[in-house]
Design a protein around this motif. Sequence first.
Motif: not given
Length: 102
Positions: A32-44
């Motif tokens: 959970n960082r400003p440059e990263i989004i979660k796109t699914g379970e275990g996917s960033y």
Amino acid sequence: MFKVTIKLDREKVEEQNLDYDKVMALVDRVYNRPEIIKTGEGSYTGITSSQELASFGIAMLTLEKADWFFELVSEWYMDDESDGSREDIKASKLAWDAQQQK
């Protein structure tokens, strides 16, 4: 842009008397960082090309410090969408650890 995929071995999680959803929630917090989004379970997926690699690196090192976590991982990859390359983080860590034990 970079993308990280982490898959846990559900059986190993249960063998350690851990809650799978809680372990995945921990992974989510680490990524959970400003440059990263979660796109699914275990996917960033990274969303800023200037800082995302550093953020992924910090998250990876944070998780690698927990030996118990690494034992639960069945797959852990980082894809570089700019050149189509893929790094197997788990295999790289195992190779590094073997080299350091020589």
